[in-house]
Design a protein around this motif. Structure first.
Motif, PDB file in Angstrom:
ATOM      1  N   HIS A 138       0.825  -1.206   0.000  1.00 43.99           N
ATOM      2  CA  HIS A 138       0.000   0.000   0.000  1.00 43.99           C
ATOM      3  C   HIS A 138       0.865   1.265   0.000  1.00 43.99           C
ATOM      4  O   HIS A 138       0.572   2.234  -0.706  1.00 43.99           O
ATOM      5  CB  HIS A 138      -0.927  -0.032   1.223  1.00 43.99           C
ATOM      6  CG  HIS A 138      -1.758   1.190   1.364  1.00 43.99           C
ATOM      7  ND1 HIS A 138      -2.628   1.620   0.377  1.00 43.99           N
ATOM      8  CD2 HIS A 138      -1.834   2.113   2.358  1.00 43.99           C
ATOM      9  CE1 HIS A 138      -3.207   2.741   0.780  1.00 43.99           C
ATOM     10  NE2 HIS A 138      -2.740   3.061   1.963  1.00 43.99           N
ATOM     11  N   HIS A 141       2.382   1.622  -3.472  1.00 43.12           N
ATOM     12  CA  HIS A 141       1.344   2.040  -4.405  1.00 43.12           C
ATOM     13  C   HIS A 141       1.049   3.539  -4.208  1.00 43.12           C
ATOM     14  O   HIS A 141       0.906   4.305  -5.157  1.00 43.12           O
ATOM     15  CB  HIS A 141       0.098   1.174  -4.182  1.00 43.12           C
ATOM     16  CG  HIS A 141      -0.993   1.473  -5.136  1.00 43.12           C
ATOM     17  ND1 HIS A 141      -2.072   2.262  -4.818  1.00 43.12           N
ATOM     18  CD2 HIS A 141      -1.162   1.115  -6.426  1.00 43.12           C
ATOM     19  CE1 HIS A 141      -2.841   2.374  -5.873  1.00 43.12           C
ATOM     20  NE2 HIS A 141      -2.326   1.686  -6.856  1.00 43.12           N
ATOM     21  N   SER A 142       0.970   3.956  -2.950  1.00 39.66           N
ATOM     22  CA  SER A 142       0.709   5.370  -2.637  1.00 39.66           C
ATOM     23  C   SER A 142       1.823   6.258  -3.176  1.00 39.66           C
ATOM     24  O   SER A 142       1.561   7.322  -3.757  1.00 39.66           O
ATOM     25  CB  SER A 142       0.607   5.577  -1.122  1.00 39.66           C
ATOM     26  OG  SER A 142      -0.390   4.770  -0.582  1.00 39.66           O
ATOM     27  N   SER A 145       1.464   6.653  -6.776  1.00 39.73           N
ATOM     28  CA  SER A 145       0.377   7.531  -7.246  1.00 39.73           C
ATOM     29  C   SER A 145       0.651   9.009  -6.986  1.00 39.73           C
ATOM     30  O   SER A 145       0.041   9.849  -7.634  1.00 39.73           O
ATOM     31  CB  SER A 145      -1.002   7.095  -6.721  1.00 39.73           C
ATOM     32  OG  SER A 145      -0.937   6.710  -5.419  1.00 39.73           O
ATOM     33  N   VAL A 238       3.710  11.327   0.485  1.00 44.50           N
ATOM     34  CA  VAL A 238       3.400   9.882   0.437  1.00 44.50           C
ATOM     35  C   VAL A 238       2.424   9.539   1.567  1.00 44.50           C
ATOM     36  O   VAL A 238       1.431   8.827   1.363  1.00 44.50           O
ATOM     37  CB  VAL A 238       4.684   9.029   0.550  1.00 44.50           C
ATOM     38  CG1 VAL A 238       4.348   7.536   0.625  1.00 44.50           C
ATOM     39  CG2 VAL A 238       5.629   9.303  -0.611  1.00 44.50           C
ATOM     40  N   CYS A 241      -1.191  10.251   1.035  1.00 41.52           N
ATOM     41  CA  CYS A 241      -1.846   9.270   0.168  1.00 41.52           C
ATOM     42  C   CYS A 241      -2.019   7.945   0.915  1.00 41.52           C
ATOM     43  O   CYS A 241      -3.050   7.279   0.777  1.00 41.52           O
ATOM     44  CB  CYS A 241      -0.994   9.101  -1.083  1.00 41.52           C
ATOM     45  SG  CYS A 241      -1.811   8.148  -2.330  1.00 41.52           S
ATOM     46  N   VAL A 242      -1.056   7.579   1.743  1.00 42.07           N
ATOM     47  CA  VAL A 242      -1.145   6.317   2.512  1.00 42.07           C
ATOM     48  C   VAL A 242      -2.400   6.340   3.389  1.00 42.07           C
ATOM     49  O   VAL A 242      -3.134   5.348   3.458  1.00 42.07           O
ATOM     50  CB  VAL A 242       0.115   6.106   3.385  1.00 42.07           C
ATOM     51  CG1 VAL A 242      -0.089   4.999   4.411  1.00 42.07           C
ATOM     52  CG2 VAL A 242       1.320   5.777   2.518  1.00 42.07           C
ATOM     53  N   SER A 244      -5.113   8.026   2.977  1.00 42.64           N
ATOM     54  CA  SER A 244      -6.405   8.215   2.317  1.00 42.64           C
ATOM     55  C   SER A 244      -7.012   6.888   1.844  1.00 42.64           C
ATOM     56  O   SER A 244      -8.233   6.747   1.829  1.00 42.64           O
ATOM     57  CB  SER A 244      -6.315   9.218   1.172  1.00 42.64           C
ATOM     58  OG  SER A 244      -5.485   8.696   0.190  1.00 42.64           O
ATOM     59  N   GLY A 247      -5.554   0.583   2.727  1.00 39.38           N
ATOM     60  CA  GLY A 247      -4.613  -0.494   2.462  1.00 39.38           C
ATOM     61  C   GLY A 247      -5.132  -1.877   2.785  1.00 39.38           C
ATOM     62  O   GLY A 247      -4.379  -2.848   2.715  1.00 39.38           O
TER      63      GLY A 247
END
Ligand code: HPA
Length: 248
Positions: A138, A141-142, A145, A238, A241-242, A244, A247
């Protein structure tokens, strides 16, 4: 709920809207500081500065047990740890963000388990995969993005500190398979597992390890601090985003 433990260079989260602060007590003593409860990107999080808010607690004196125990008491199920490291592997240059997938413990004399009495039923934490694979994925991925390059995997050597390493020590860690070196990964990682917390580290390379790159004659602490400060801006994005996505 997710908690963020900030390390060197991250004693506060500028984008965290603090709702309240709370001093915690545990059977293991006091955590590194009051917990900051707040909203990050409209999600509830708890933030704790591992070294205290004035950065006064050295790595070997952090009360890792109290920190994690109190987080769990507050209903935390996931912990993202921010930790600065020295880069051993050649691609781990200052400014690199990396999410390690393995760890080696070279620390000593720290309270490294919650099972420290002879009269409690204990379990052997299953440390094959020390970090939560889902949480790691997660985070990666964050980072992707928000277009922050992030290295997937690496072996973290946890040393005792607070002194930095000799070249011979770094050579030994490298022979052992380590890619980066830091002082706070253990026992935090193992204690989180004992408490069934999902745990992962976002490591920020702030210097070449001793004997590598521009650290052949020593490590430039001013440069370390500057790199830590500059890199934490990217870590903050980061983290936004993590939190939000959760995961799961
Ligand atoms: N060694 C140990 N810990 C560290 C280092 C290092 O070079 N850099 C940041 N934390």
């Amino acid at each position: 709920m997710l908690a963020i433990i900030g390390g060197h260079g991250l004693t506060e989260l500028a984008n965290l809207k603090i709702t309240h602060r709370q001093v915690m007590r545990t059977p293991y003593g006091e955590p590194s500081g009051a917990f900051m409860f707040g909203m990050l990107n409209q999600r509830e999080v708890i933030f704790l500065a591992r070294h205290g808010y004035g950065h006064t607690i050295p790595p070997h004196l952090v009360n890792y047990r109290a920190n994690l125990w109190a987080l769990r008491e507050q209903g935390v199920s996931k912990v993202v740890s921010i930790a600065t490291v020295g880069g051993i592997r050649t691609d781990l240059i200052p400014g690199t963000i990396v999410v390690p997938d393995q760890i080696i413990d070279y620390t000593h004399g720290r309270d490294a388990t919650f099972y420290d009495t002879r009269d409690a039923i204990y379990t052997n934490a299953n440390f094959t995969l020390p970090f939560c694979p889902k949480l790691r994925a997660h985070i990666l991925h964050s980072a992707n993005s928000v277009q922050q390059p992030c290295v997937d995997g690496g072996v973290y050597a946890a040393t005792q500190g607070p002194r930095l390493d000799s070249i011979a020590e770094i050579n030994r860690y490298e022979r052992d398979g380590a890619d980066m070196v830091g002082m706070t990964g253990m026992p935090e990682t193992a204690l989180a597992m004992e408490l069934d917390l999902k745990y992962a580290i976002i490591a920020v390379v702030v210097n070449h390890a001793a004997g590598r790159g521009d650290s052949k004659l020593g490590i430039n602490i001013e440069q370390v601090n500057a790199t830590a400060t500059a890199s934490m801006e990217r870590v903050r994005s980061v983290l936004e985003c993590v939190v939000s996505g959760d995961g799961d």
